[in-house]
Each structure stands twice: as C-alpha cells, then as structure tokens.
Write an enzyme that holds these catalytic residues in place. Structure first.
Site, PDB file in Angstrom:
ATOM      1  N   PRO A  50     100.096  21.281  27.099  1.00 56.65           N
ATOM      2  CA  PRO A  50      98.718  21.787  27.120  1.00 56.65           C
ATOM      3  C   PRO A  50      98.280  22.400  25.795  1.00 56.65           C
ATOM      4  O   PRO A  50      97.081  22.473  25.516  1.00 56.65           O
ATOM      5  CB  PRO A  50      98.744  22.836  28.234  1.00 56.65           C
ATOM      6  CG  PRO A  50      99.881  22.456  29.105  1.00 56.65           C
ATOM      7  CD  PRO A  50     100.906  21.857  28.188  1.00 56.65           C
ATOM      8  N   GLU A  53     108.021  25.794  33.552  1.00 59.69           N
ATOM      9  CA  GLU A  53     107.176  26.674  32.751  1.00 59.69           C
ATOM     10  C   GLU A  53     106.897  26.115  31.361  1.00 59.69           C
ATOM     11  O   GLU A  53     105.867  26.391  30.757  1.00 59.69           O
ATOM     12  CB  GLU A  53     107.831  28.056  32.633  1.00 59.69           C
ATOM     13  CG  GLU A  53     107.062  29.069  31.815  1.00 59.69           C
ATOM     14  CD  GLU A  53     105.685  29.396  32.397  1.00 59.69           C
ATOM     15  OE1 GLU A  53     104.806  29.804  31.622  1.00 59.69           O
ATOM     16  OE2 GLU A  53     105.493  29.206  33.618  1.00 59.69           O
ATOM     17  N   ARG A  63      96.190  -0.686  26.253  1.00 56.09           N
ATOM     18  CA  ARG A  63      95.066  -1.614  26.439  1.00 56.09           C
ATOM     19  C   ARG A  63      94.457  -2.042  25.111  1.00 56.09           C
ATOM     20  O   ARG A  63      93.698  -3.013  25.062  1.00 56.09           O
ATOM     21  CB  ARG A  63      94.001  -0.983  27.340  1.00 56.09           C
ATOM     22  CG  ARG A  63      93.279   0.195  26.733  1.00 56.09           C
ATOM     23  CD  ARG A  63      92.337   0.860  27.734  1.00 56.09           C
ATOM     24  NE  ARG A  63      91.332  -0.040  28.247  1.00 56.09           N
ATOM     25  CZ  ARG A  63      90.204  -0.352  27.611  1.00 56.09           C
ATOM     26  NH1 ARG A  63      89.958   0.162  26.419  1.00 56.09           N
ATOM     27  NH2 ARG A  63      89.330  -1.168  28.149  1.00 56.09           N
ATOM     28  N   ASP A 117      83.936  -0.295  23.779  1.00 57.56           N
ATOM     29  CA  ASP A 117      84.268   0.784  24.702  1.00 57.56           C
ATOM     30  C   ASP A 117      83.654   2.097  24.250  1.00 57.56           C
ATOM     31  O   ASP A 117      83.480   2.338  23.053  1.00 57.56           O
ATOM     32  CB  ASP A 117      85.796   0.991  24.762  1.00 57.56           C
ATOM     33  CG  ASP A 117      86.482  -0.052  25.610  1.00 57.56           C
ATOM     34  OD1 ASP A 117      85.797  -0.756  26.352  1.00 57.56           O
ATOM     35  OD2 ASP A 117      87.717  -0.148  25.521  1.00 57.56           O
TER      36      ASP A 117
END
Length: 247
Positions: A88, A115, A152, A167
């Site tokens: 994160p 954690e 992709r 895209d």
C-alpha cells in the site's frame, strides 16, 4: 515474458488461466508460475510470520522463506527479473507503469499477507507498487490487477495490435464513447458522424468526445496532456458546449 508470483495462496491465481490472460499462456506468450513461499520455510511448524521487534500490532512476514523462494526463482529462470513488491505504501499503479512493465522479459511479484514485510525483504525489490489508497487483506488481488493490465499490452495478446491503442489512459485521455449495431436501439441513435463514412470527421469526433469525457470525469488528466492546435480547439468547443448545457 516470464511471470513468477510469490504467494501463500496460489489457488487465488486460478483466474489468470482464463480469458485473454489464459490465452497468452496457451499461446506461449507468457510463462506464468506461482510459488508458494511457505514451501521454503525451514522451521518445523512452517511458519512464515512472526512477532514484531519493538512491539506492534499483527505479525510480519519473515525474510527467510521469501529469500529462499526468490533463490529458487532465480535458479529456475536464470535471473530474478524485475521484482515487484505489492505494498500500500508503493507507487500508485497506472497505465504508463503497465506499458513500462510490458517491455520486461521477466517479472517477479511478491504478494504478502499479514501486517507487512520484514524490512530486509525490500532488498530484493526493484519496484514497490500499490493499486490505490486502500488496504487489502493481501497482495494477491493487487498482483493480478497489475499482471492483467500488463499482459494485455503484449504483442498478439489481444489478437489485434491496435486494440489497446485507444484504451483509456493510453492516449492520456479517457476513451471516447463507442457503439455497435443496431444504429437505432429503442430510439437511441448512434451519432450520425459514425455512420457517415467520413474518416476525417470520425477521427475528429473521437478525439473531441475523448476530450469531453476527460473534461467531465477526470479534468486532472488534462493538466499534462500534450495539446496541439486541433486538440486545443476541440477542448474549447467542449467547454463552450458544456457551459451552454449547464446554463
């Protein structure tokens, strides 16, 4: 491209064998491997985590199983490749990063749980990536997201080399609206320009509508967009039309 993933939950990656990503594996475009790093523990209870020195909530992943699993990847592949830690606190993932990673011959992902990571694990890492400002129970879903967005973009992955060109984010703008048959569906008409056969007008309409969608939904993207004379004119038209519509 070779992709290795270090994870405690290899079964979570079953969706990678489906759809477009599965086809790239079947075609031999991607060699996809998931390594359960619990298999590399050296303690009798197969523990991969332990308490935090100095105190703290939760348990941290220990370095030994991940270092040994990484050694096994290197032995099998001949190198570790570009090593990506799903975290994160990492760099927020975007289309530009996917395009960058798609050029690499070998990617190795570390998908953690609990954690967090013993800090020494970061010595193995070349990139730390987050998929957004939120916390998941583990790195597997994030790794799958990054892998899907990256794979992709490989040549022949989508069957049409131009499929990914327009895209959203690839051009710096959100993608323009698209339509298919019928031209009239319950009174909802496809814009006339798209059935006109005038390719220059169609191209201009697509650019203008991409600018409109970006202006309305993600105006922040326009701050760094490389405008030329035509795109600036089209944006001015969009701004005027939207102001009129809201007045």
């Amino acid at each position: 491209m070779r992709i290795d993933v270090l994870s405690l939950f290899p079964d979570m990656f079953a969706p990678m064998r489906e759809s477009i990503i599965g086809k790239t594996i079947d075609k031999g475009l991607v060699d996809f491997n998931v390594v359960d790093f619990r298999d590399y523990t050296t303690n009798k209870h197969n523990k991969v985590d332990d308490e935090i020195y100095g105190g703290g909530q939760g348990m941290l992943l220990m370095p030994q199983p991940i270092f040994d699993a990484m050694d096994a990847v290197e032995q099998a592949a001949g190198d570790r490749g570009r090593v990506i830690l799903m975290d994160p606190a990492g760099e927020t993932f975007n289309q530009a990063k996917a395009e960058e990673l798609a050029k690499e011959p070998h990617l190795t992902f570390i998908a953690g749980h609990y954690e967090g990571y013993d800090e020494r694990i970061r010595e193995l890492v070349t990139d730390e990536i987050s998929i957004g400002d939120f916390v998941l129970t583990g790195g597997e879903l994030g790794a799958m997201t990054v892998i899907d967005a990256t794979v992709r973009l490989l040549d022949d992955a989508l069957g049409d080399e131009n499929s990914a060109v327009d895209d959203s984010f690839s051009t710096g703008l959100l993608e323009y609206p698209q339509y298919t048959r019928p031209a009239d569906f319950r009174g909802r008409q496809v814009p006339d320009v798209l059935t006109s056969g005038n390719h220059a007008k169609i191209a201009e309409w697509k650019q203008k509508e991409a600018l409109r969608r970006t202006y309305l939904r993600r105006p922040d993207l326009l701050e760094n967009y490389p405008f030329d004379k035509t795109s600036r004119r089209l944006l001015r038209e969009v701004e005027a039309e939207e102001n009129d519509a809201n007045s």
